[in-house]
Design a protein around this motif. Structure first.
Motif, PDB file in Angstrom:
ATOM      1  N   VAL A 190       0.851  -1.181   0.000  1.00  0.00           N
ATOM      2  CA  VAL A 190       0.000   0.000   0.000  1.00  0.00           C
ATOM      3  C   VAL A 190       0.892   1.238   0.000  1.00  0.00           C
ATOM      4  O   VAL A 190       1.707   1.415   0.904  1.00  0.00           O
ATOM      5  N   CYS A 191       0.745   2.091  -1.013  1.00  0.00           N
ATOM      6  CA  CYS A 191       1.576   3.294  -1.086  1.00  0.00           C
ATOM      7  C   CYS A 191       1.027   4.435  -0.238  1.00  0.00           C
ATOM      8  O   CYS A 191       1.791   5.229   0.288  1.00  0.00           O
ATOM      9  N   GLU A 192      -0.294   4.513  -0.137  1.00  0.00           N
ATOM     10  CA  GLU A 192      -0.894   5.546   0.700  1.00  0.00           C
ATOM     11  C   GLU A 192      -2.314   5.139   1.051  1.00  0.00           C
ATOM     12  O   GLU A 192      -3.021   4.536   0.243  1.00  0.00           O
ATOM     13  N   ILE A 193      -2.714   5.447   2.281  1.00  0.00           N
ATOM     14  CA  ILE A 193      -4.082   5.207   2.730  1.00  0.00           C
ATOM     15  C   ILE A 193      -4.650   6.534   3.193  1.00  0.00           C
ATOM     16  O   ILE A 193      -3.981   7.314   3.874  1.00  0.00           O
ATOM     17  N   GLN A 194      -5.880   6.841   2.775  1.00  0.00           N
ATOM     18  CA  GLN A 194      -6.534   8.087   3.144  1.00  0.00           C
ATOM     19  C   GLN A 194      -7.882   7.790   3.792  1.00  0.00           C
ATOM     20  O   GLN A 194      -8.655   6.985   3.270  1.00  0.00           O
ATOM     21  N   ILE A 195      -8.126   8.418   4.919  1.00  0.00           N
ATOM     22  CA  ILE A 195      -9.425   8.342   5.576  1.00  0.00           C
ATOM     23  C   ILE A 195     -10.236   9.520   5.062  1.00  0.00           C
ATOM     24  O   ILE A 195      -9.835  10.669   5.218  1.00  0.00           O
ATOM     25  N   LEU A 196     -11.363   9.249   4.445  1.00  0.00           N
ATOM     26  CA  LEU A 196     -12.118  10.299   3.785  1.00  0.00           C
ATOM     27  C   LEU A 196     -13.281  10.798   4.632  1.00  0.00           C
ATOM     28  O   LEU A 196     -14.003  10.013   5.231  1.00  0.00           O
ATOM     29  N   LYS A 197     -13.430  12.110   4.642  1.00  0.00           N
ATOM     30  CA  LYS A 197     -14.560  12.745   5.289  1.00  0.00           C
ATOM     31  C   LYS A 197     -15.474  13.294   4.198  1.00  0.00           C
ATOM     32  O   LYS A 197     -15.007  13.747   3.152  1.00  0.00           O
ATOM     33  N   ARG A 198     -16.765  13.232   4.434  1.00  0.00           N
ATOM     34  CA  ARG A 198     -17.716  13.710   3.440  1.00  0.00           C
ATOM     35  C   ARG A 198     -18.125  15.143   3.756  1.00  0.00           C
ATOM     36  O   ARG A 198     -18.426  15.487   4.893  1.00  0.00           O
ATOM     37  N   MET A 199     -18.139  15.996   2.726  1.00  0.00           N
ATOM     38  CA  MET A 199     -18.550  17.372   2.908  1.00  0.00           C
ATOM     39  C   MET A 199     -20.056  17.440   3.102  1.00  0.00           C
ATOM     40  O   MET A 199     -20.807  16.698   2.477  1.00  0.00           O
ATOM     41  N   GLU A 200     -20.481  18.359   3.944  1.00  0.00           N
ATOM     42  CA  GLU A 200     -21.914  18.584   4.133  1.00  0.00           C
ATOM     43  C   GLU A 200     -22.423  19.445   2.980  1.00  0.00           C
ATOM     44  O   GLU A 200     -21.988  20.571   2.798  1.00  0.00           O
ATOM     45  N   LEU A 201     -23.339  18.914   2.188  1.00  0.00           N
ATOM     46  CA  LEU A 201     -23.864  19.631   1.033  1.00  0.00           C
ATOM     47  C   LEU A 201     -25.315  20.051   1.227  1.00  0.00           C
ATOM     48  O   LEU A 201     -25.923  20.608   0.322  1.00  0.00           O
ATOM     49  N   LYS A 202     -25.885  19.769   2.384  1.00  0.00           N
ATOM     50  CA  LYS A 202     -27.314  20.005   2.595  1.00  0.00           C
ATOM     51  C   LYS A 202     -27.648  21.498   2.585  1.00  0.00           C
ATOM     52  O   LYS A 202     -26.826  22.340   2.888  1.00  0.00           O
ATOM     53  N   GLY A 203     -28.906  21.773   2.253  1.00  0.00           N
ATOM     54  CA  GLY A 203     -29.391  23.146   2.234  1.00  0.00           C
ATOM     55  C   GLY A 203     -30.272  23.356   1.023  1.00  0.00           C
ATOM     56  O   GLY A 203     -29.853  23.083  -0.098  1.00  0.00           O
ATOM     57  N   SER A 204     -31.465  23.864   1.210  1.00  0.00           N
ATOM     58  CA  SER A 204     -32.422  23.962   0.110  1.00  0.00           C
ATOM     59  C   SER A 204     -31.949  24.907  -0.988  1.00  0.00           C
ATOM     60  O   SER A 204     -32.373  24.794  -2.139  1.00  0.00           O
ATOM     61  N   ASN A 205     -31.095  25.867  -0.668  1.00  0.00           N
ATOM     62  CA  ASN A 205     -30.629  26.827  -1.663  1.00  0.00           C
ATOM     63  C   ASN A 205     -29.261  26.466  -2.239  1.00  0.00           C
ATOM     64  O   ASN A 205     -28.719  27.197  -3.059  1.00  0.00           O
ATOM     65  N   ALA A 206     -28.720  25.345  -1.816  1.00  0.00           N
ATOM     66  CA  ALA A 206     -27.366  24.992  -2.228  1.00  0.00           C
ATOM     67  C   ALA A 206     -27.313  24.334  -3.598  1.00  0.00           C
ATOM     68  O   ALA A 206     -26.256  24.277  -4.221  1.00  0.00           O
ATOM     69  N   ALA A 207     -28.431  23.822  -4.114  1.00  0.00           N
ATOM     70  CA  ALA A 207     -28.452  23.093  -5.381  1.00  0.00           C
ATOM     71  C   ALA A 207     -29.446  23.727  -6.349  1.00  0.00           C
ATOM     72  O   ALA A 207     -30.536  24.138  -5.963  1.00  0.00           O
ATOM     73  N   VAL A 208     -29.042  23.769  -7.623  1.00  0.00           N
ATOM     74  CA  VAL A 208     -29.868  24.361  -8.674  1.00  0.00           C
ATOM     75  C   VAL A 208     -29.875  23.430  -9.876  1.00  0.00           C
ATOM     76  O   VAL A 208     -28.833  22.894 -10.267  1.00  0.00           O
ATOM     77  N   LEU A 209     -31.058  23.213 -10.488  1.00  0.00           N
ATOM     78  CA  LEU A 209     -31.192  22.421 -11.709  1.00  0.00           C
ATOM     79  C   LEU A 209     -31.493  23.336 -12.890  1.00  0.00           C
ATOM     80  O   LEU A 209     -32.236  24.316 -12.749  1.00  0.00           O
ATOM     81  N   TYR A 210     -30.922  22.994 -14.055  1.00  0.00           N
ATOM     82  CA  TYR A 210     -31.263  23.700 -15.283  1.00  0.00           C
ATOM     83  C   TYR A 210     -31.443  22.679 -16.399  1.00  0.00           C
ATOM     84  O   TYR A 210     -30.611  21.783 -16.554  1.00  0.00           O
ATOM     85  N   PRO A 211     -32.537  22.754 -17.221  1.00  0.00           N
ATOM     86  CA  PRO A 211     -33.557  23.811 -17.132  1.00  0.00           C
ATOM     87  C   PRO A 211     -34.432  23.668 -15.890  1.00  0.00           C
ATOM     88  O   PRO A 211     -34.012  24.072 -14.837  1.00  0.00           O
TER      89      PRO A 211
END
Length: 352
Positions: free
Chosen positions: A175-196
């Motif tokens: 194993v050359c490298e091991i990373q423990i990953l944390k997930r970003m908080e993306l929640k929020g009603s205004n944080a996401a937009v769809l088009y069209p």
């Protein structure tokens, strides 16, 4: 040097500095927290007579050295000593996080050599509160796709000890490298937009953008009910107007990996669900201007990547790109259908 070139160079230096700062902030300390079992691999370099050792700490030094070759390569990775058939058939790398954390995912970086990666076939990630491996719980499926030199294992478990385990093998584990990953908080009603626009389903509900950041994996549901749990744009049958889902993180972050959950459905014998998203791209940027964003990875290939694709975001060869906006774009007449978006960074878990 022109003023324009000076501004570009200054921007590159600022972003590179941000990436480097985040990388060092989230690096593991490299003393006393990594152990290899049964034995650490070592060898004598014939060219200079020096003994090189593939220490366990090499896997948590923050350097992904998989593109180097020969003795130098393995000496910069963590590796166990190959065993005879009569000896132990379990090889593992143990990482002690010093206290208990929620481990969302683990990413391994293996040697850039398919022969060496073939030796790692069947490798698993385990998490435990104890140094007794018998009490550990396995994360995700074993490593089988040897063409993938940086496999990602979803855990979603609490634990202090992380194990990379090679069972029923004479080794070596490498194993050359091991990373423990944390997930970003993306929640929020205004944080996401769809088009069209989001599609209006038969049930009268819209498949709104915020469904893609609600933390729910509603990928297996079919029909209108399934669509209302995902973010789905309307279709257009004439022009291939680019469709996109844009996510605003609220501030600049160093994004390392992005993972999607696509719909898993087939209706009326048509090619739908995740196969219909062929050619989809993932980009990141510091502004809300799509034309100024940078693509991460390659366009989506359903055969090669499956229903839950993930990409690396790189800058100047380093994994990690500073951005505030994530764009998922589909240039096609069919609908863009995204059930969940997850962004990750390799996190130091607040060692003290």
């Amino acid at each position: 040097m022109s003023l324009t070139n000076s501004v570009i160079l200054a921007s590159i230096l600022i972003i590179s500095s941000a990436v480097a700062k985040e990388e060092s902030k989230y690096a593991f300390p490299n003393t006393g927290q990594a152990i290899l079992y049964p034995d650490t691999f070592s060898f004598v370099n014939a060219s200079n007579g020096k003994t090189l050792v593939a220490y366990a700490s090499n896997a948590i030094d923050g350097r992904i050295n998989r593109n180097e070759s020969g003795h130098r390569m393995i000496a910069n990775c963590a590796a166990t000593k190959p065993q005879s058939q009569e000896k132990s058939k379990v090889h593992y790398l143990q990482i002690d996080l010093q206290t208990k954390f929620f481990i969302f995912a683990v990413r391994l970086h293996l040697r850039d050599n398919e022969y060496n990666r073939t030796q790692q076939k069947g490798l698993v990630i385990e998490v435990s509160d104890s140094t007794e491996r018998s009490e550990s719980k396995q994360c995700d499926e074993p490593y089988t796709t040897v063409s993938n030199q940086s496999p990602l294992f979803i855990c979603q478990k609490y634990g202090r000890y992380v194990y990379a385990v090679l069972r029923d093998s004479v080794g070596p584990l490498q194993v050359c490298e091991i990373q423990i990953l944390k997930r970003m908080e993306l929640k929020g009603s205004n944080a996401a937009v769809l088009y069209p626009d989001s599609v209006l389903t038969a049930g009268g509900k819209r498949a709104v953008a915020s469904n893609a950041i609600d933390g729910k994996y509603s990928v297996g549901e079919s029909g209108a009910g399934g669509a209302t749990n995902c973010a789905v744009t309307s279709e257009n049958t004439t022009d291939q107007i680019p469709k996109y889902l844009r996510i605003d993180l609220g501030r600049g972050e160093v994004i390392q990996y992005i993972k999607l959950r696509l719909r898993d459905r087939i209706e009326s014998g048509e090619e739908r669900g995740f196969e219909s998203q062929r050619g989809l791209t993932i980009s990141v940027g510091v502004t809300d201007n799509l034309s100024k964003s940078t693509m991460c990875g390659v366009p989506f290939d359903p055969i090669r990547q499956g229903q839950a694709p993930y990409v690396d975001c790189k800058f100047n060869g380093l994994i990690g790109r500073f951005a505030q906006y994530i764009w998922i774009v589909l240039n096609a007449t069919r609908s863009l259908e995204i059930c969940e978006v997850e962004a990750f960074y390799a996190g130091k878990l607040n060692f003290s």
